[in-house]
Design a protein around this motif. Structure first.
Motif, short mmCIF file in Angstrom:
data_model
loop_
_atom_site.label_atom_id
_atom_site.label_comp_id
_atom_site.label_asym_id
_atom_site.label_seq_id
_atom_site.Cartn_x
_atom_site.Cartn_y
_atom_site.Cartn_z
N LEU A 147 4.26 -3.50 -3.26
CA LEU A 147 2.94 -4.16 -3.21
C LEU A 147 2.49 -4.04 -4.85
O LEU A 147 2.64 -3.23 -5.59
CB LEU A 147 2.07 -2.92 -2.43
N SER A 148 1.75 -4.99 -4.93
CA SER A 148 1.37 -5.11 -6.57
C SER A 148 -0.09 -5.58 -6.60
O SER A 148 -0.51 -6.34 -5.45
CB SER A 148 2.25 -6.01 -7.55
N GLY A 149 -0.61 -5.68 -7.80
CA GLY A 149 -2.09 -5.91 -7.88
C GLY A 149 -3.00 -4.86 -7.19
O GLY A 149 -2.99 -3.74 -7.42
N GLN B 282 -3.41 -4.13 -4.16
CA GLN B 282 -2.67 -3.51 -3.36
C GLN B 282 -2.15 -2.21 -4.12
O GLN B 282 -1.78 -1.06 -3.37
CB GLN B 282 -1.78 -4.15 -2.43
N GLY B 283 -1.41 -2.33 -5.13
CA GLY B 283 -0.80 -1.33 -5.57
C GLY B 283 -1.34 -0.10 -6.26
O GLY B 283 -0.98 0.86 -6.61
N VAL B 284 -2.85 -0.22 -6.47
CA VAL B 284 -3.61 0.99 -6.52
C VAL B 284 -4.02 1.78 -5.36
O VAL B 284 -4.95 2.75 -5.47
CB VAL B 284 -5.03 0.61 -7.31
N GLN B 285 -3.70 1.59 -4.39
CA GLN B 285 -3.86 2.35 -2.96
C GLN B 285 -3.46 3.67 -2.98
O GLN B 285 -2.38 4.18 -3.81
CB GLN B 285 -3.55 1.64 -1.83
N THR B 286 -4.10 4.56 -2.24
CA THR B 286 -3.62 6.01 -2.23
C THR B 286 -2.27 5.69 -1.38
O THR B 286 -1.80 4.79 -0.73
CB THR B 286 -4.67 6.71 -1.31
N ASP B 287 -1.41 6.99 -1.50
CA ASP B 287 -0.30 7.24 -0.55
C ASP B 287 -0.35 6.88 0.81
O ASP B 287 0.36 6.34 1.55
CB ASP B 287 0.52 8.68 -0.91
N GLU B 288 -1.59 7.43 1.15
CA GLU B 288 -1.84 7.39 2.69
C GLU B 288 -2.09 5.93 3.20
O GLU B 288 -1.61 5.57 4.08
CB GLU B 288 -2.92 8.10 3.25
N GLU B 289 -2.86 5.31 2.43
CA GLU B 289 -3.10 3.82 2.64
C GLU B 289 -1.96 2.98 2.40
O GLU B 289 -1.50 1.86 3.33
CB GLU B 289 -4.29 3.26 1.91
N ALA B 290 -1.01 3.11 1.29
CA ALA B 290 0.24 2.50 1.46
C ALA B 290 1.11 2.64 2.55
O ALA B 290 1.75 1.72 2.94
CB ALA B 290 0.74 2.91 -0.15
N SER C 263 2.30 -1.53 -9.64
CA SER C 263 3.15 -1.97 -8.54
C SER C 263 3.59 -0.77 -8.11
O SER C 263 3.84 0.26 -8.59
CB SER C 263 4.53 -2.78 -9.17
N THR C 264 3.41 -0.68 -6.47
CA THR C 264 3.77 0.45 -5.71
C THR C 264 4.71 0.03 -4.86
O THR C 264 5.03 -0.86 -4.28
CB THR C 264 2.59 0.77 -4.72
N THR C 265 6.06 0.80 -4.85
CA THR C 265 7.35 0.59 -4.06
C THR C 265 7.26 1.66 -3.12
O THR C 265 7.23 2.82 -3.28
CB THR C 265 8.38 0.63 -4.92
N ASP D 114 0.21 3.53 5.54
CA ASP D 114 -0.47 2.87 6.67
C ASP D 114 0.02 1.50 6.66
O ASP D 114 0.22 0.99 7.83
CB ASP D 114 -1.77 3.29 6.84
N TYR D 115 -0.09 0.71 5.63
CA TYR D 115 -0.08 -0.68 5.27
C TYR D 115 1.45 -0.89 5.80
O TYR D 115 1.86 -1.98 6.65
CB TYR D 115 -0.12 -1.10 4.04
N VAL D 116 2.26 -0.14 5.43
CA VAL D 116 3.95 -0.17 5.65
C VAL D 116 4.23 -0.31 7.13
O VAL D 116 4.89 -0.84 7.85
CB VAL D 116 4.70 0.60 5.00
N ARG D 117 3.61 0.78 7.93
CA ARG D 117 3.69 1.28 8.97
C ARG D 117 3.15 0.01 9.90
O ARG D 117 3.93 -0.49 10.87
CB ARG D 117 2.88 2.38 9.60
#
Length: 74
Positions: free
Chosen positions: A27-29, A31-39, A4-6, A41-44
């Motif tokens: 993000l979990s599953g 999506q939770g294993v994304q790099t910091d940059e991808e995470a 889980s990425t918060t 960018d998703y939030v943006r």
């Protein structure tokens, strides 16, 4: 195993020392294993598409590195 990425944007510390944020996305599953940059960018993209009050301010906070990304394994 699920990761889980918060992502917390707009961090503030209260008088009692607790850190709170203006916006939080979890993000979990896969999506939770994304790099910091991808995470971030998703939030943006998510903030930009939402018709929320203060979205420009949130995007400015991201541009100014006012965010925190944490990961937990469940």
């Amino acid at each position: 195993m699920t990761i889980s990425t918060t992502i917390r944007v707009g961090l503030h510390t209260t008088a009692t020392g607790k850190t709170i944020s203006v916006y939080r996305c979890i993000l979990s599953g896969m999506q939770g294993v994304q790099t910091d940059e991808e995470a971030i960018d998703y939030v943006r993209r998510r903030i930009a598409c939402d018709r929320m009050f203060g979205r420009n301010a949130l995007l400015d906070m991201i541009d100014n590195n006012d965010y925190l990304i944490t990961r937990e394994v469940a």
